[in-house]
Design a protein around this motif. Structure first.
Motif, PDB file in Angstrom:
ATOM      1  N   UNK A  58       0.855  -1.182   0.000  1.00  0.00           N
ATOM      2  CA  UNK A  58       0.000   0.000   0.000  1.00  0.00           C
ATOM      3  C   UNK A  58       0.894   1.236   0.000  1.00  0.00           C
ATOM      4  N   UNK A  59       1.424   1.592  -1.194  1.00  0.00           N
ATOM      5  CA  UNK A  59       2.361   2.712  -1.258  1.00  0.00           C
ATOM      6  C   UNK A  59       1.709   4.027  -0.842  1.00  0.00           C
ATOM      7  N   UNK A  60       2.464   4.813  -0.121  1.00  0.00           N
ATOM      8  CA  UNK A  60       1.983   6.125   0.298  1.00  0.00           C
ATOM      9  C   UNK A  60       2.058   7.093  -0.882  1.00  0.00           C
ATOM     10  N   UNK A  61       1.409   8.221  -0.721  1.00  0.00           N
ATOM     11  CA  UNK A  61       1.475   9.254  -1.754  1.00  0.00           C
ATOM     12  C   UNK A  61       2.917   9.715  -1.932  1.00  0.00           C
ATOM     13  N   UNK A  62       3.658   9.818  -0.847  1.00  0.00           N
ATOM     14  CA  UNK A  62       5.059  10.221  -0.942  1.00  0.00           C
ATOM     15  C   UNK A  62       5.864   9.210  -1.774  1.00  0.00           C
ATOM     16  N   UNK A  63       5.573   7.924  -1.622  1.00  0.00           N
ATOM     17  CA  UNK A  63       6.260   6.891  -2.406  1.00  0.00           C
ATOM     18  C   UNK A  63       5.900   7.008  -3.880  1.00  0.00           C
ATOM     19  N   UNK A  64       4.622   7.229  -4.159  1.00  0.00           N
ATOM     20  CA  UNK A  64       4.168   7.380  -5.545  1.00  0.00           C
ATOM     21  C   UNK A  64       4.840   8.594  -6.199  1.00  0.00           C
ATOM     22  N   UNK A  65       4.915   9.692  -5.468  1.00  0.00           N
ATOM     23  CA  UNK A  65       5.561  10.894  -5.998  1.00  0.00           C
ATOM     24  C   UNK A  65       7.043  10.637  -6.234  1.00  0.00           C
ATOM     25  N   UNK A  66       7.698   9.925  -5.314  1.00  0.00           N
ATOM     26  CA  UNK A  66       9.111   9.590  -5.495  1.00  0.00           C
ATOM     27  C   UNK A  66       9.337   8.722  -6.719  1.00  0.00           C
ATOM     28  N   UNK A  67       8.455   7.735  -6.916  1.00  0.00           N
ATOM     29  CA  UNK A  67       8.580   6.867  -8.088  1.00  0.00           C
ATOM     30  C   UNK A  67       8.346   7.654  -9.374  1.00  0.00           C
ATOM     31  N   UNK A  68       7.334   8.498  -9.381  1.00  0.00           N
ATOM     32  CA  UNK A  68       7.069   9.282 -10.597  1.00  0.00           C
ATOM     33  C   UNK A  68       8.243  10.197 -10.919  1.00  0.00           C
ATOM     34  N   UNK A  69       8.840  10.779  -9.898  1.00  0.00           N
ATOM     35  CA  UNK A  69      10.005  11.637 -10.099  1.00  0.00           C
ATOM     36  C   UNK A  69      11.180  10.841 -10.663  1.00  0.00           C
ATOM     37  N   UNK A  70      11.393   9.644 -10.135  1.00  0.00           N
ATOM     38  CA  UNK A  70      12.503   8.807 -10.598  1.00  0.00           C
ATOM     39  C   UNK A  70      12.336   8.433 -12.071  1.00  0.00           C
ATOM     40  N   UNK A  71      11.092   8.248 -12.508  1.00  0.00           N
ATOM     41  CA  UNK A  71      10.818   7.917 -13.905  1.00  0.00           C
ATOM     42  C   UNK A  71      10.620   9.162 -14.777  1.00  0.00           C
ATOM     43  N   UNK A  72      10.816  10.342 -14.163  1.00  0.00           N
ATOM     44  CA  UNK A  72      10.656  11.625 -14.852  1.00  0.00           C
ATOM     45  C   UNK A  72       9.269  11.742 -15.481  1.00  0.00           C
ATOM     46  N   UNK A  73       8.262  11.441 -14.649  1.00  0.00           N
ATOM     47  CA  UNK A  73       6.856  11.515 -15.047  1.00  0.00           C
ATOM     48  C   UNK A  73       6.104  12.246 -13.954  1.00  0.00           C
ATOM     49  N   UNK A  76       0.051  11.236 -12.762  1.00  0.00           N
ATOM     50  CA  UNK A  76      -0.933  10.681 -13.696  1.00  0.00           C
ATOM     51  C   UNK A  76      -0.263   9.891 -14.819  1.00  0.00           C
ATOM     52  N   UNK A  77       0.892  10.340 -15.268  1.00  0.00           N
ATOM     53  CA  UNK A  77       1.638   9.588 -16.294  1.00  0.00           C
ATOM     54  C   UNK A  77       2.119   8.256 -15.726  1.00  0.00           C
ATOM     55  N   UNK A  78       2.572   8.272 -14.467  1.00  0.00           N
ATOM     56  CA  UNK A  78       3.007   7.020 -13.850  1.00  0.00           C
ATOM     57  C   UNK A  78       1.842   6.048 -13.738  1.00  0.00           C
ATOM     58  N   UNK A  80      -0.798   5.915 -15.554  1.00  0.00           N
ATOM     59  CA  UNK A  80      -1.119   5.424 -16.901  1.00  0.00           C
ATOM     60  C   UNK A  80      -0.119   4.359 -17.340  1.00  0.00           C
ATOM     61  N   UNK A  81       1.171   4.597 -17.062  1.00  0.00           N
ATOM     62  CA  UNK A  81       2.211   3.637 -17.450  1.00  0.00           C
ATOM     63  C   UNK A  81       2.060   2.326 -16.685  1.00  0.00           C
ATOM     64  N   UNK A  82       1.529   2.406 -15.462  1.00  0.00           N
ATOM     65  CA  UNK A  82       1.338   1.212 -14.635  1.00  0.00           C
ATOM     66  C   UNK A  82      -0.049   0.609 -14.820  1.00  0.00           C
ATOM     67  N   UNK A  83      -0.807   1.179 -15.756  1.00  0.00           N
ATOM     68  CA  UNK A  83      -2.167   0.713 -16.046  1.00  0.00           C
ATOM     69  C   UNK A  83      -3.035   0.688 -14.811  1.00  0.00           C
ATOM     70  N   UNK A  84      -2.991   1.806 -14.078  1.00  0.00           N
ATOM     71  CA  UNK A  84      -3.779   1.901 -12.847  1.00  0.00           C
ATOM     72  C   UNK A  84      -5.064   2.638 -13.103  1.00  0.00           C
TER      73      UNK A  84
END
Length: 84
Positions: A58-73, A76-78, A80-84
């Motif tokens: 159950x990733x936190x919002x902070x984790x989601x933001x960190x992942x999106x930043x790491x993928x330079x997205x 919402x782009x993350x 979409x890329x993860x088919x969520x």
């Protein structure tokens, strides 16, 4: 509703995206501000906790933001890329 099946789908998609970008778990962890263990748990779809107790990741919002930043997205782009 978020459940183990959705968490595992998120994890499989995250792993595919990471591999498509040529990143190791350690590199993604560093770039996202997370730990390698968190990346491993997310990719497995498992939450942390007692051994033998399988709860969904159950990733936190902070984790989601960190992942999106790491993928330079953006987030919402993350998603979409993860088919969520």
């Amino acid at each position: 509703m978020w459940d183990l099946e959705r968490a595992q789908g998120f994890g499989a998609s995250l792993k595919s995206l990471r591999q498509a970008r040529g990143l190791t778990q350690e590199q993604l962890a560093y770039a996202s501000g997370l730990t390698k263990n968190q990346i491993q748990l997310f990719e497995a779809g498992k939450g942390s906790g007692k051994a033998g107790n399988v709860s969904p990741a159950n990733p936190t919002l902070a984790s989601i933001i960190g992942l999106s930043s790491a993928f330079e997205m953006n987030v919402s782009e993350l998603f979409a890329a993860l088919d969520m």
